[in-house]
Design a protein around this motif. Structure first.
Motif, short mmCIF file in Angstrom:
data_model
loop_
_atom_site.label_atom_id
_atom_site.label_comp_id
_atom_site.label_asym_id
_atom_site.label_seq_id
_atom_site.Cartn_x
_atom_site.Cartn_y
_atom_site.Cartn_z
N ASN A 117 0.69 -1.15 0.08
CA ASN A 117 0.04 -0.03 -0.08
C ASN A 117 1.05 1.22 -0.14
N THR A 118 0.91 1.94 -1.17
CA THR A 118 1.91 3.43 -1.15
C THR A 118 1.27 4.40 -0.48
N ASP A 119 -0.12 4.14 0.01
CA ASP A 119 -0.61 5.46 0.87
C ASP A 119 -0.22 5.53 2.28
N ASP A 120 0.44 4.11 2.76
CA ASP A 120 0.72 3.80 4.03
C ASP A 120 2.06 3.15 4.06
N LEU A 121 3.15 4.32 3.77
CA LEU A 121 4.49 3.70 3.79
C LEU A 121 5.18 3.96 5.33
N PRO A 122 5.89 3.02 5.54
CA PRO A 122 6.67 3.18 7.03
C PRO A 122 7.63 4.57 6.86
N PRO A 123 7.84 5.34 8.01
CA PRO A 123 8.73 6.36 7.96
C PRO A 123 10.12 5.96 7.67
N LEU A 124 10.99 6.88 7.12
CA LEU A 124 12.28 6.45 6.74
C LEU A 124 13.07 6.04 7.96
N PRO A 125 13.89 5.09 7.95
CA PRO A 125 14.65 4.78 9.21
C PRO A 125 15.57 5.63 9.63
N GLY A 126 15.82 5.67 10.94
CA GLY A 126 16.67 6.61 11.60
C GLY A 126 18.17 6.18 11.87
N LYS A 127 19.25 6.92 11.95
CA LYS A 127 20.51 6.59 12.13
C LYS A 127 20.75 5.57 13.15
N GLU A 128 19.92 5.65 14.23
CA GLU A 128 20.11 4.79 15.40
C GLU A 128 20.07 3.31 15.18
#
Length: 393
Positions: free
Chosen positions: A68-79
């Protein structure tokens, strides 16, 4: 510079351009249908030329993977990089991936993409601790990154990793070896002479390992050929890459038979994959062979250990009209049948070779012409995993 394909049927570029425009129109018609016509998108991805452009792939690949391209996860963080057991190995592999980026790309742009590549891989591994990183995985991830960008690539790669690639990401290589074991039975069905020669040379199947676990991304130098194969594989059963590996070997029949019949010589020949392969012809042939000799026919010859279940054989039929596919217990049933199916096994393994060639001649199909494409699509829909529910106990 890439060579231009010869005119088809005596007609020049105008005919090709008109066919391309028709195909683009058909793809967008399928995308705009309500519900989206996933079966048509699979046919477009399989048939000649694949999905044509990266712009179209950005729209179609998520549909093939039910993302589902309308509910993409947030970009991963450097942690993600802190105290991550895979970070150092991923870093080393990504640093060695220079040739996977377009020639002439500015260093700062490439370095930025390499950082995104690391983050995508670590994000998927952190969210799915049952998955184990393997060398070559980054070759698949970078293909998605270059085509669709980091955020969508993260979602697509996660779905791909928990389904099509799952067997490669087990703690051991047992399931990967099992999938490689399909290679020789396919070759035997089509060309017993090449099969017997390779058996005599004791070459095994390890030469095809990097092909399989990177979906040929590591061994092909032209990115256009890589994404064309990804169109094909994403639209098909998860075992299709091993059928494509088989048709490469079969395509090189004369080279193989002219080689010294020893392991070192044959392995060296086969591990050096030609870069000028007739990709559309081989894609067509792989699709044909999948229809003619489906995995269910080859499984008994390919299976060396029946104790493990593989992703390629843990999918169940579902209604063709449904986009959501349901899991099954095919291999579990196969275990039970083993006790009462010796006669059936014997008949499969001792099937006269003449029947194989008759079958090849009678079929006479090519995916490019559409007939086998329909059958491959039906099989892909019937065997594809259910993406919305947890399917593995």
């Amino acid at each position: 510079m890439a060579r231009r394909s010869p005119p088809r049927n005596g007609v020049g570029g105008h005919d090709f351009d008109s066919k391309k425009k028709r195909k683009v129109a058909e793809i967008y018609q399928a995308l705009n249908s309500d519900p989206i016509d996933v079966a048509a998108l699979r046919r477009m991805a399989i048939s000649e030329g694949g999905l044509l452009t990266d712009e179209i792939r950005c729209k179609v690949w998520p549909k093939l993977l039910s993302v589902n391209t309308d509910d993409l996860p947030p970009l991963p963080g450097k942690e993600l990089r802190e105290d991550n057991k895979d970070y150092q190995q991923v870093l080393l592999d990504v640093r060695r991936s220079l040739r996977r980026f377009p020639p002439g790309m500015p260093d700062d742009q490439r370095e930025g993409l390499q950082e995104e590549l690391i983050d995508i891989i670590l994000h998927v591994l952190k969210r799915n601790p049952q998955l184990h990183y393997y060398q070559g995985y980054h070759d698949i991830v970078v293909t998605f990154l270059l085509v669709v960008g980091d955020r969508l690539a993260t979602a697509l790669v996660e779905k791909l990793s928990t389904h099509h690639l799952r067997d490669f990401m087990d703690p051991t290589m047992d399931n990967t070896k099992h999938i490689l074991n399909y290679l020789m039975p396919i070759i035997d069905q089509v060309n017993p002479e090449v099969h017997d020669f390779m058996q005599s040379a004791e070459v095994g199947t390890i030469f095809a390992l990097s092909w399989l676990i990177t979906w040929f991304g590591h061994v092909l130098s032209d990115f256009r050929h890589v994404v064309r194969l990804y169109d094909f594989f994403l639209a098909c059963h998860p075992l299709m890459p091993i059928y494509f590996a088989a048709v490469i070997v079969l395509h090189r029949e004369q080279e193989v038979l002219d080689c010294e019949c020893d392991m070192a010589s044959v392995h060296h020949l086969l591990s050096q994959i030609p870069q000028d392969l007739p990709y559309e012809t081989l894609i067509s042939r792989a699709g044909d062979l999948f229809v003619q000799f489906p995995p269910s026919e080859l499984a008994r010859e390919a299976a060396q250990q029946q104790a493990e279940r593989t992703a390629a054989s843990t999918f169940k039929d579902f209604e063709l009209a449904s986009v959501q596919q349901r899991p099954d217990t095919v291999l579990r049933q196969r275990f039970r049948e083993r006790l009462r199916g010796e006669e059936r096994t014997k008949s499969i393994l001792t099937k006269p070779r003449t029947n194989r060639f008759v079958k090849l001649a009678v079929m006479g199909l090519t995916v490019a012409l559409g007939a086998a494409a329909l059958a491959v699509v039906k099989s892909a829909l019937e065997w594809a995993p259910k993406f919305e529910l947890q399917i593995f106990p």
